[in-house]
Design an enzyme around this catalytic site. Structure first.
Site, PDB file in Angstrom:
ATOM      1  CG  LEU A  13      -2.294  -1.000   1.025  1.00 10.96           C
ATOM      2  CD1 LEU A  13      -2.855  -1.133   2.712  1.00 10.96           C
ATOM      3  CD2 LEU A  13      -3.331  -0.425   0.524  1.00 10.96           C
TER       4      LEU A  13
ATOM      5  N   GLY B 295       9.783   1.672   6.889  1.00  7.57           N
ATOM      6  CA  GLY B 295       9.126  -0.130   6.800  1.00  7.57           C
ATOM      7  C   GLY B 295       8.184   0.316   4.927  1.00  7.57           C
TER       8      GLY B 295
ATOM      9  CG  ASP C  61       5.368  11.707  13.796  1.00  8.11           C
ATOM     10  OD1 ASP C  61       5.880  13.477  13.576  1.00  8.11           O
ATOM     11  OD2 ASP C  61       6.053  10.679  13.906  1.00  8.11           O
TER      12      ASP C  61
END
Length: 411
Positions: free
Chosen positions: A89, A95, A209
């Site tokens: 995706l 990663g 974040d």
């Protein structure tokens, strides 16, 4: 006795059969050995990845054990056709994410990190523990994880429409353009999710974040806050926690950067940058007219001194938003970007302001002119008197100004 050639054939067949049996036995033993080695390796990784601890944490919490599952590698191999490249995706800094279909037909996103430092493993377990305790419609749902690989895998609900960042900053014309109404709604939903994390969850969570690429959009373009890898769990009565500074360049709270003290207002600062993305349709760090990297927050605060806000915002926002909405969101963004954390609003106040704006917009689109005027006057008292756009610019500065020259642009 039998003629010699028949005896020879019999001996030859016997030897051939014996060798075949020996070969098959060797293959069987080798396969068995490989399977045992793989099982041992999976067990080793499961233990190294705190699998036993996670099992205890999940089983000790009834809510978590209903919602969170520890998957086997075999299940996830089946779900992704052995992590086939056609199932990818997206690639992140940490990663890859694969699309999978579980045996019960649920469509999932499987996050496979490439970093294998122990600190990252601890972050991963952190994310699982946080998400297993959280249940909110605007926070991405975690189904479980797999600990049988060197780097653990996370299994999330699949969120089909990508991230807010992709929609705001995609140059592709095929990408759906987000209306101003949609922007207000998504911002209010994300703010509500962060407020829940800060003060309504069973334990306080500072996200650490907050950024538009971590706001995912489902089939109905409903916001889903994601990526809790660097989040911190904090006791409700704690006001802050001292940590190694983590976050994304362009969104990082200057006070947190300076002191190393993370608190709920660090997320508020990052959210302020995201509001600027919605208003200006620019990335948090972009190429300025001079050809050098420029921080969106410092650009915005500088431009506010020079010209009216209506001239600074994106053309689409100018067309679709009312003057009051533009001024309100700009004021809110600027308050979020204040240098002193204590001068910033809480996520609850941010959510209330955005909900009020969105509700008023919905009412005024169905209302008579008289109703519209009544709404406007009622909301004009929701601020703190002075217009924060003009009065607080001098007290704001941006961390990026300190080291923008040495930074390279993110992709």
């Amino acid at each position: 006795g039998a003629p010699p050639f028949i005896a020879g054939i019999a001996i030859g067949l016997g030897i051939g059969f014996g060798l075949l049996l020996l070969g098959l036995s060797a293959i069987f033993i080798l396969r068995r050995w490989r399977t045992d080695i793989q099982k041992q390796l999976r067990r080793k990784y499961f233990t190294k990845n705190h699998g036993l601890l996670l099992e205890q944490l999940i089983s000790s919490n009834e809510d978590a054990s209903e919602r969170t599952k520890i998957f086997s590698l075999e299940e996830l191999n089946k779900a992704t056709n052995k992590f086939d490249h056609t199932r990818i995706l997206g690639h992140g800094g940490h990663g890859m994410v694969y699309k999978g279909i579980l045996s019960d037909q649920r469509v999932v996103a499987i996050k496979k990190s490439k970093v294998i430092e122990q600190g990252e493993i601890d972050q991963f377990i952190n994310e699982v523990v946080i998400l297993s305790q959280i249940n909110h419609r605007n926070i991405v749902k975690l189904y479980g994880c797999c600990l049988e690989t060197e780097v653990p895998l996370l299994v999330y609900d699949f969120v089909p429409n990508g991230s807010l960042f992709e929609i705001l900053h995609s140059i592709s014309t095929s990408t759906c353009s987000l209306s101003w109404d949609g922007c207000l709604r998504i911002a209010a939903q994300a703010a509500g999710a962060l407020y829940y994390l800060h003060s309504a969850a069973s334990i306080s969570v500072f996200h650490r974040d907050v950024k538009s690429s971590n706001i995912l959009l489902d089939a109905n373009y409903t916001a889903k806050v994601s990526d809790f890898g660097s989040s911190r769990l904090v006791d409700i009565d704690q006001t802050h926690v001292t940590t190694h500074v983590q976050g994304t360049f362009g969104y990082l709270d200057p006070e947190y950067f300076r002191t190393g003290q993370l608190n709920e207002k660090s997320d508020v600062y990052s959210f302020g940058v995201m509001l600027l993305e919605l208003l200006l349709r620019r990335k948090p760090v972009f190429m300025g007219d001079s050809g050098s990297a420029q921080s969106l927050s410092s650009y915005f605060l500088g431009e506010m001194q020079e010209r009216p806000i209506r001239e600074i915002v994106a053309a689409q926002v100018r067309e679709e938003a009312t003057e009051e909405e533009i001024v309100s969101v700009a004021s809110l963004a600027e308050m979020c970007l204040r240098l002193q954390g204590e001068e910033r609003p809480t996520m609850k106040e941010v959510e209330m302001s955005l909900q009020l704006l969105h509700t008023k917009r919905s009412i005024s689109s169905h209302a008579t002119p008289e109703n519209g005027r009544a709404e406007a006057s009622a909301s004009s008292h929701s601020g703190n008197g002075a217009d924060p756009v003009t009065t607080t610019s001098q007290r704001c500065y941006s961390l990026e100004q300190e080291f923008i020259s040495s930074a390279s642009l993110p992709r």
